[in-house]
Design a protein around this motif. Structure first.
Motif, PDB file in Angstrom:
ATOM      1  N   VAL A 207       5.209  -4.975  34.071  1.00  0.00           N
ATOM      2  CA  VAL A 207       5.246  -3.716  33.325  1.00  0.00           C
ATOM      3  C   VAL A 207       4.878  -2.556  34.244  1.00  0.00           C
ATOM      4  CG1 VAL A 207       4.388  -2.487  31.296  1.00  0.00           C
ATOM      5  CG2 VAL A 207       4.597  -4.989  31.229  1.00  0.00           C
ATOM      6  N   SER A 208       3.904  -2.769  35.109  1.00  0.00           N
ATOM      7  CA  SER A 208       3.459  -1.696  36.004  1.00  0.00           C
ATOM      8  C   SER A 208       4.574  -1.240  36.936  1.00  0.00           C
ATOM      9  CB  SER A 208       2.240  -2.139  36.809  1.00  0.00           C
ATOM     10  OG  SER A 208       2.536  -3.299  37.565  1.00  0.00           O
ATOM     11  N   ALA A 246       2.355   2.334  29.462  1.00  0.00           N
ATOM     12  CA  ALA A 246       0.927   2.380  29.786  1.00  0.00           C
ATOM     13  C   ALA A 246       0.097   1.920  28.591  1.00  0.00           C
ATOM     14  CB  ALA A 246       0.533   3.796  30.199  1.00  0.00           C
ATOM     15  N   PHE A 247       0.535   2.279  27.390  1.00  0.00           N
ATOM     16  CA  PHE A 247      -0.145   1.851  26.165  1.00  0.00           C
ATOM     17  C   PHE A 247      -0.089   0.332  26.028  1.00  0.00           C
ATOM     18  CE2 PHE A 247       0.326   0.621  21.682  1.00  0.00           C
ATOM     19  CZ  PHE A 247      -0.835   1.139  21.128  1.00  0.00           C
ATOM     20  N   VAL A 248       1.075  -0.248  26.247  1.00  0.00           N
ATOM     21  CA  VAL A 248       1.216  -1.703  26.164  1.00  0.00           C
ATOM     22  C   VAL A 248       0.289  -2.387  27.158  1.00  0.00           C
ATOM     23  CG1 VAL A 248       2.785  -3.635  26.612  1.00  0.00           C
ATOM     24  CG2 VAL A 248       3.569  -1.696  25.246  1.00  0.00           C
ATOM     25  N   LEU A 249       0.239  -1.875  28.388  1.00  0.00           N
ATOM     26  CA  LEU A 249      -0.635  -2.480  29.397  1.00  0.00           C
ATOM     27  C   LEU A 249      -2.107  -2.389  29.003  1.00  0.00           C
ATOM     28  CD1 LEU A 249       0.805  -1.442  32.883  1.00  0.00           C
ATOM     29  CD2 LEU A 249       0.464  -3.762  32.024  1.00  0.00           C
ATOM     30  N   ALA A 250      -2.539  -1.203  28.586  1.00  0.00           N
ATOM     31  CA  ALA A 250      -3.960  -0.996  28.273  1.00  0.00           C
ATOM     32  C   ALA A 250      -4.395  -1.810  27.070  1.00  0.00           C
ATOM     33  CB  ALA A 250      -4.222   0.488  28.033  1.00  0.00           C
ATOM     34  N   GLU A 251      -3.593  -1.785  26.002  1.00  0.00           N
ATOM     35  CA  GLU A 251      -3.970  -2.503  24.781  1.00  0.00           C
ATOM     36  C   GLU A 251      -3.874  -4.011  24.959  1.00  0.00           C
ATOM     37  OE1 GLU A 251      -5.303  -1.068  22.008  1.00  0.00           O
ATOM     38  OE2 GLU A 251      -5.317   0.705  23.300  1.00  0.00           O
ATOM     39  N   LYS A 292       1.769 -11.999  31.315  1.00  0.00           N
ATOM     40  CA  LYS A 292       2.237 -12.659  32.526  1.00  0.00           C
ATOM     41  C   LYS A 292       1.809 -11.880  33.772  1.00  0.00           C
ATOM     42  CE  LYS A 292       6.507 -14.596  32.258  1.00  0.00           C
ATOM     43  NZ  LYS A 292       6.623 -14.202  33.614  1.00  0.00           N
ATOM     44  N   GLU A 293       1.833 -10.553  33.678  1.00  0.00           N
ATOM     45  CA  GLU A 293       1.393  -9.735  34.801  1.00  0.00           C
ATOM     46  C   GLU A 293      -0.090  -9.953  35.080  1.00  0.00           C
ATOM     47  OE1 GLU A 293       1.247  -5.011  36.138  1.00  0.00           O
ATOM     48  OE2 GLU A 293       2.590  -5.670  34.532  1.00  0.00           O
ATOM     49  N   PHE A 294      -0.911 -10.031  34.047  1.00  0.00           N
ATOM     50  CA  PHE A 294      -2.351 -10.239  34.242  1.00  0.00           C
ATOM     51  C   PHE A 294      -2.630 -11.590  34.890  1.00  0.00           C
ATOM     52  CE2 PHE A 294      -2.740  -7.635  30.078  1.00  0.00           C
ATOM     53  CZ  PHE A 294      -2.528  -6.456  30.767  1.00  0.00           C
ATOM     54  N   ARG A 295      -1.765 -12.573  34.625  1.00  0.00           N
ATOM     55  CA  ARG A 295      -1.931 -13.914  35.207  1.00  0.00           C
ATOM     56  C   ARG A 295      -1.227 -14.044  36.554  1.00  0.00           C
ATOM     57  NH1 ARG A 295      -0.168 -15.765  29.727  1.00  0.00           N
ATOM     58  NH2 ARG A 295      -2.044 -16.244  28.512  1.00  0.00           N
TER      59      ARG A 295
END
Length: 325
Positions: A207-208, A246-251, A292-295
Motif C-alpha cells: 500500500v505504501s 494512508a487511512f487504510v494503512l494507519a487503521e 501483508k505489508e506489515f508481515r
C-alpha cells in the motif's frame, strides 16, 4: 478545473489528447486514452472485451482521422479491462512494463473465460464474479496478445513532437503500474493507480508504494488526471485517494498490533468518510494488502478468498438495501 461530464464515449481534452470513458467505473467499466500529434498516435489501454474495444476504436476514428492507424499502444497494467482488446489494434507496437507482462501470464483471457463459464461451481465467489464480470462482458473470442516492447522503470516516447513519459510505479495495484505522463500538456493517464469515486483494489501492494505513486503525480505539473476508472479529474482526486490509502494503512496497523485478523480489522474499521464511494467490498482486499505489508509478505493474495469475502459483503449490503426499499 471545470467539471467535465462523466458520459460514455470520447472526450476531447485539448492539445491532441482524448479520453474514452465508460461509466459507471465499477468492475470492468474502465477508461482509455488517445494521444495524437499530426498523423502520429498512441493509445492508452484497450477495454474488457472486443465489442467495447471495437466501439471505442470506431468512435476514435470517426472523431480523429489519425486514429485510423494506431502507432503505439501502452498497456498501463495487466488487468483484462485494460488489455483484452489488444488484438484489435493490429500493427501497433504494444508497450508495457515487465511487471505487466508477468501479470498477464497469470490471468490470460482464456483462463478468465473458462472461470466465467464454470462460475456455478465456484461458490459465492463465482456468483459474485459472474454478476460483476461474466454477465456484463464476453471473453470467449478474446485472444491473449502480449506487449512487443517492455521496460523496467521508465521509457520516453515521441508521438510526433509530443514527449510522453512512461513511469512504472508498481508494484501497487498490480505488479507493474504505468503512468502515462504528457508533460507538455500537463496531463497524465494513470491506469488503475487512480480510481475516482470508487474504492481501489490493492492486489499486489505494498500500500505504501501506491502512496508513493500518488506523491509522484502530485509532484508533477499536472492539470488533468485521467483515471483508470471514474470521471476525469485533477490533483484533488489524487490527494483524496492518497488520504484513503494512508487511512487504510494507519487503521489496519492499529488492529494488526492489537492481534486482530485481517477480516476482523476490515469489519471494525469505520469507512464512513468514504461512504459515497462505490465498490465498498474491496475494503477486504485493501486491509489484507496492508496486513501483508506489515508481515513483509510478498506473495500473491489468495484471490478466491478475497472474492469470497467481497461477495459476502456485496450480497449482505445488497440484501439490506433491498429490505429497506
Amino acid at each position: 478545473m471545470a467539471t467535465r461530464p462523466y458520459t460514455k464515449g470520447l472526450h476531447d481534452l485539448g492539445k491532441g489528447c482524448f479520453a474514452w470513458l465508460l461509466p459507471d467505473g465499477s468492475w470492468g467499466w474502465s477508461n482509455a486514452g488517445l494521444i495524437v500529434d499530426g498523423e502520429h498516435t498512441l493509445l492508452v489501454d484497450t477495454l474488457f472485451d472486443l465489442k467495447l474495444t471495437g466501439e471505442m476504436l470506431a468512435g476514435m476514428r470517426k472523431a480523429v482521422p489519425a486514429a485510423a492507424r494506431i502507432d503505439m499502444l501502452v498497456n498501463t497494467h495487466a488487468n483484462g479491462d485494460h488489455t483484452f482488446g489488444n488484438q484489435l489494434v493490429e500493427g501497433a507496437q504494444i508497450i508495457a512494463s515487465r511487471g505487466t507482462v508477468a501479470d498477464m501470464h497469470h490471468m490470460p483471457p482464456e483462463k478468465l473465460a473458462a472461470m466465467m463459464r464454470d462460475w456455478r461451481n465456484l461458490g459465492q465467489a463465482g456468483a459474485f464474479m459472474h454478476e460483476v464480470m461474466g454477465s456484463r462482458f464476453f471473453f470467449d473470442d478474446v485472444r491473449h496478445v502480449e506487449p512487443t516492447r517492455t521496460f523496467d522503470e521508465s521509457l520516453t516516447l515521441q508521438v510526433g513532437a509530443k514527449r510522453v513519459e512512461l513511469v512504472n510505479v508498481g508494484p501497487a495495484h498490480t505488479r507493474g503500474d504505468t503512468l502515462v505522463y504528457v508533460p507538455g500538456d500537463r496531463m497524465v493517464f494513470t491506469g488503475d493507480i487512480m480510481f475516482v469515486g470508487g474504492h481501489p483494489a490493492v492486489w499486489a501492494g505494498p500500500v505504501s508504494n501506491w502512496v508513493k505513486a500518488c506523491d509522484r503525480i502530485l509532484a508533477w505539473e499536472v492539470e488533468t488526471v485521467v483515471p483508470g476508472h471514474g470521471p476525469i479529474s485533477d490533483k484533488s482526486a489524487v490527494l483524496r485517494l492518497r488520504e484513503y490509502l494512508a487511512f487504510v494503512l494507519a487503521e489496519s496497523r492499529k488492529r494488526f498490533d492489537a492481534g486482530m485478523s485481517d477480516v476482523e480489522a476490515t469489519r471494525d474499521i469505520n469507512f464512513s468518510a468514504f461512504r459515497d464511494w462505490g465498490d465498498e467490498e474491496r475494503i477486504y482486499v485493501n486491509v489484507n494488502a496492508a496486513y501483508k505489508e506489515f508481515r513483509d509478505d510478498r506473495s500473491d493474495p489468495d484471490y478466491m478468498r478475497m472474492f469470497d469475502l467481497m461477495a459476502g459483503h456485496y450480497y449482505a449490503k445488497k440484501g439490506s438495501a433491498g429490505a429497506s426499499a
